[in-house]
Design a protein around this motif. Sequence first.
Motif, PDB file in Angstrom:
ATOM      1  N   SER A  85       0.879  -1.261   0.095  1.00 22.75           N
ATOM      2  CA  SER A  85       0.036   0.098  -0.031  1.00 22.75           C
ATOM      3  C   SER A  85       1.008   1.219  -0.156  1.00 22.75           C
ATOM      4  O   SER A  85       0.504   2.298  -0.702  1.00 22.75           O
ATOM      5  N   SER A  86       2.126   1.208   0.572  1.00 27.44           N
ATOM      6  CA  SER A  86       2.728   2.542   0.869  1.00 27.44           C
ATOM      7  C   SER A  86       4.117   2.181  -0.004  1.00 27.44           C
ATOM      8  O   SER A  86       4.062   1.958  -1.192  1.00 27.44           O
ATOM      9  N   SER A 132      -3.027  -2.724   2.553  1.00 26.47           N
ATOM     10  CA  SER A 132      -3.894  -2.795   3.490  1.00 26.47           C
ATOM     11  C   SER A 132      -5.469  -3.126   3.155  1.00 26.47           C
ATOM     12  O   SER A 132      -5.792  -3.012   2.031  1.00 26.47           O
ATOM     13  N   LYS A 133      -6.114  -3.787   4.404  1.00 27.05           N
ATOM     14  CA  LYS A 133      -7.419  -4.314   3.991  1.00 27.05           C
ATOM     15  C   LYS A 133      -8.317  -3.427   4.975  1.00 27.05           C
ATOM     16  O   LYS A 133      -8.220  -3.404   6.105  1.00 27.05           O
TER      17      LYS A 133
HETATM   18  C1  LIG Z   1      -7.413  -0.173   8.386  1.00 26.11           C
HETATM   19  C2  LIG Z   1      -6.082   0.570   8.127  1.00 26.11           C
HETATM   20  C3  LIG Z   1      -6.062   2.079   8.183  1.00 26.11           C
HETATM   21  C4  LIG Z   1      -5.132   2.828   7.950  1.00 26.11           C
HETATM   22  N1  LIG Z   1      -4.894   4.235   8.159  1.00 26.11           N
HETATM   23  C5  LIG Z   1      -4.082   4.715   7.734  1.00 26.11           C
HETATM   24  C6  LIG Z   1      -3.873   6.356   7.821  1.00 26.11           C
HETATM   25  O1  LIG Z   1      -4.866   6.978   8.206  1.00 26.11           O
HETATM   26  N2  LIG Z   1      -2.814   6.815   7.656  1.00 26.11           N
HETATM   27  C7  LIG Z   1      -1.713   6.196   7.109  1.00 26.11           C
HETATM   28  O2  LIG Z   1      -0.467   7.167   6.868  1.00 26.11           O
HETATM   29  N3  LIG Z   1      -1.725   4.880   7.155  1.00 26.11           N
HETATM   30  C8  LIG Z   1      -2.784   4.386   7.222  1.00 26.11           C
HETATM   31  N4  LIG Z   1      -2.780   2.754   7.138  1.00 26.11           N
HETATM   32  C9  LIG Z   1      -1.323   2.101   6.829  1.00 26.11           C
HETATM   33  C10 LIG Z   1      -0.883   1.989   5.533  1.00 26.11           C
HETATM   34  O3  LIG Z   1      -2.136   1.874   4.563  1.00 26.11           O
HETATM   35  C11 LIG Z   1      -0.172   1.012   5.262  1.00 26.11           C
HETATM   36  O4  LIG Z   1      -0.593  -0.327   5.816  1.00 26.11           O
HETATM   37  C12 LIG Z   1       1.475   1.226   5.875  1.00 26.11           C
HETATM   38  O5  LIG Z   1       1.846   2.263   5.563  1.00 26.11           O
HETATM   39  C13 LIG Z   1       2.222  -0.242   5.550  1.00 26.11           C
HETATM   40  O6  LIG Z   1       2.616  -0.019   4.099  1.00 26.11           O
HETATM   41  P1  LIG Z   1       3.693  -0.982   3.691  1.00 26.11           P
HETATM   42  O7  LIG Z   1       3.533  -0.649   1.934  1.00 26.11           O
HETATM   43  O8  LIG Z   1       4.969  -0.904   4.351  1.00 26.11           O
HETATM   44  O9  LIG Z   1       2.945  -2.439   3.929  1.00 26.11           O
HETATM   45  P2  LIG Z   1       1.785  -3.249   3.338  1.00 26.11           P
HETATM   46  O10 LIG Z   1       1.934  -4.465   2.643  1.00 26.11           O
HETATM   47  O11 LIG Z   1       0.941  -2.079   2.464  1.00 26.11           O
HETATM   48  O12 LIG Z   1       1.021  -3.528   4.671  1.00 26.11           O
HETATM   49  C14 LIG Z   1       0.834  -4.743   5.352  1.00 26.11           C
HETATM   50  C15 LIG Z   1       0.560  -4.502   6.902  1.00 26.11           C
HETATM   51  O13 LIG Z   1      -0.666  -4.079   7.012  1.00 26.11           O
HETATM   52  C16 LIG Z   1      -1.390  -5.014   7.750  1.00 26.11           C
HETATM   53  N5  LIG Z   1      -2.815  -4.925   7.517  1.00 26.11           N
HETATM   54  C17 LIG Z   1      -3.403  -5.025   6.559  1.00 26.11           C
HETATM   55  N6  LIG Z   1      -4.863  -4.644   6.772  1.00 26.11           N
HETATM   56  C18 LIG Z   1      -4.972  -4.849   7.984  1.00 26.11           C
HETATM   57  C19 LIG Z   1      -5.993  -4.750   8.865  1.00 26.11           C
HETATM   58  N7  LIG Z   1      -7.095  -4.630   8.404  1.00 26.11           N
HETATM   59  N8  LIG Z   1      -5.887  -4.809  10.177  1.00 26.11           N
HETATM   60  C20 LIG Z   1      -4.523  -4.838  10.546  1.00 26.11           C
HETATM   61  N9  LIG Z   1      -3.528  -4.892  10.004  1.00 26.11           N
HETATM   62  C21 LIG Z   1      -3.525  -4.864   8.755  1.00 26.11           C
HETATM   63  C22 LIG Z   1      -0.814  -6.441   7.542  1.00 26.11           C
HETATM   64  O14 LIG Z   1      -0.856  -7.297   8.681  1.00 26.11           O
HETATM   65  C23 LIG Z   1       0.844  -5.995   7.417  1.00 26.11           C
HETATM   66  O15 LIG Z   1       1.265  -5.912   8.773  1.00 26.11           O
HETATM   67  C24 LIG Z   1      -3.968   2.159   7.212  1.00 26.11           C
HETATM   68  C25 LIG Z   1      -4.015   0.757   7.220  1.00 26.11           C
HETATM   69  C26 LIG Z   1      -4.881   0.084   7.624  1.00 26.11           C
HETATM   70  C27 LIG Z   1      -5.057  -1.462   7.441  1.00 26.11           C
END
Ligand SMILES: Cc1cc2nc3c(=O)[nH]c(=O)nc-3n(C[C@H](O)[C@H](O)[C@H](O)COP(=O)(O)OP(=O)(O)OC[C@H]3O[C@@H](n4cnc5c(N)ncnc54)[C@H](O)[C@@H]3O)c2cc1C
Length: 385
Positions: A85-86, A132-133
């Motif tokens: 997601s990020s 993100s889910k």
């Molecule tokens: C419900 C929700 C709301 C969010 N709100 C914001 C926000 O307001 N501002 C912001 O900057 N970022 C927010 N995020 C976080 C952001 O979207 C990314 O998940 C985070 O930056 C990590 O990104 P990544 O690319 O490193 O990993 P990614 O691969 O994108 O994220 C994977 C991680 O997210 C966890 N994950 C996914 N869905 C869920 C869930 N429903 N419940 C618990 N863990 C979950 C997985 O277990 C794993 O740890 C939110 C995430 C979720 C799940």
Amino acid sequence: MIEIKEKNKCCGCSACYQACPHHCIQMVEDVEGFLYPKVEKDRCINCNLCKKACPILNNVSSDSDRSIKSWIGYAKNTELRLASSSGGVFSVLAEKIIERGGVVFGAAFDENYALHHIMIESPEELALFRGSKYLQSRIDNSFLLAREQLDSGKWVLFSGVSCQIAGLKTFLRKDYSNLVTIDVLCHGVPSPELWKRYYSEKEKEYGGVLQNAIFRDKKNGWKKYSVKLVFSNNTEYTKVFKEDSYMQLFLKNLCLRPSCHKCMFKDINRPSDITLGDAWGVNNYCPEMDDDRGTSIIITHSEEGEHLLHSVQDKLVIQIRELNEILPATADSRKPVTAHINRKKLFKMLAQGKSITNMIKLIHPSMLKRVLNRINRSRNLSFTR
Ligand SMILES: Cc1cc2nc3c(=O)[nH]c(=O)nc-3n(C[C@H](O)[C@H](O)[C@H](O)COP(=O)(O)OP(=O)(O)OC[C@H]3O[C@@H](n4cnc5c(N)ncnc54)[C@H](O)[C@@H]3O)c2cc1C
Ligand code: SF4
Ligand code: SF4
Ligand code: SF4
């Protein structure tokens, strides 16, 4: 024993359910589709272990003694980054724990597209957690399983939203040197029941069974992300988040868990080792770190968190930055968000079996309703002064 009198004082982390030695707590879904503990009173021995495990009754959210460092960054592996997601930082950190022979906990869909926390042990399985889910994940027995793994001496990485990490910490009630926790910045979590209604309607519309759900597809870029649903008959639904009904109900705060509107876990001092989020606005303060494929905010809260981040530095592009520059105190992920005026109506419609197309009309309340709401709000303010 634990008793839920006000729903906004339970985040549904399931710590109490897992802490009960007599198995007399069940997690039961309410009409909105969120889980709450229910105690079988006849069997309860009043040991109070459930209360001791609750992160809301035992506030662990703020430990201001720990030093915070903040960064922005992304994974050098572009494929992995585009599937996240990020910036894909979570996967890089998780791979390191697996390399150490450890296990990782996170949120993954089951075959019916219900979201649960599960444990994985191989790098291939990390794809289940990626992205993100936007609905609440069920913790089930994962705190118990994590404790078993910790006691066996394995490295454990537990990831989730902040209240889930706080729940794990109050459940464990002791520090483990082989535990690393990662929480994500959190706007709030939508109702799993609403998610079910949404994708079932799309299944009917597209004539196939859901095979893949991506909430943050980056085909049009990270900033203009889309929801993408793939069905068994090879059809596909894709909509930019601003035009997708489910994302709008989520972002406009119509369908969040009540505790999200009183969230105690958004303080910047957290019990986790690392916090990850979206580096929205990076194009303004550091354009060279923005190619619209996703940039993460990375906040380390402990030496272990910092150590883990440094250990994967060769796989990331990162830069240390001032916290208030990358995450202003006004961000929705740093303070509880206010429920939409029509939140109650939405859940009434959900219980009545109404369609998402009807619910979406609630986003824009009538002028009369908005005026009445403003009057009510100012009355409440004058009472509290
Ligand atoms: C419900 C929700 C709301 C969010 N709100 C914001 C926000 O307001 N501002 C912001 O900057 N970022 C927010 N995020 C976080 C952001 O979207 C990314 O998940 C985070 O930056 C990590 O990104 P990544 O690319 O490193 O990993 P990614 O691969 O994108 O994220 C994977 C991680 O997210 C966890 N994950 C996914 N869905 C869920 C869930 N429903 N419940 C618990 N863990 C979950 C997985 O277990 C794993 O740890 C939110 C995430 C979720 C799940
Ligand atoms: S007080 Fe003890 S026995 Fe009763 S519900 Fe809580 S943990 Fe279970
Ligand atoms: S917040 Fe967690 S531990 Fe506390 S009552 Fe709710 S589910 Fe139980
Ligand atoms: S907003 Fe707070 S209570 Fe709601 S899911 Fe996120 S961390 Fe938990």
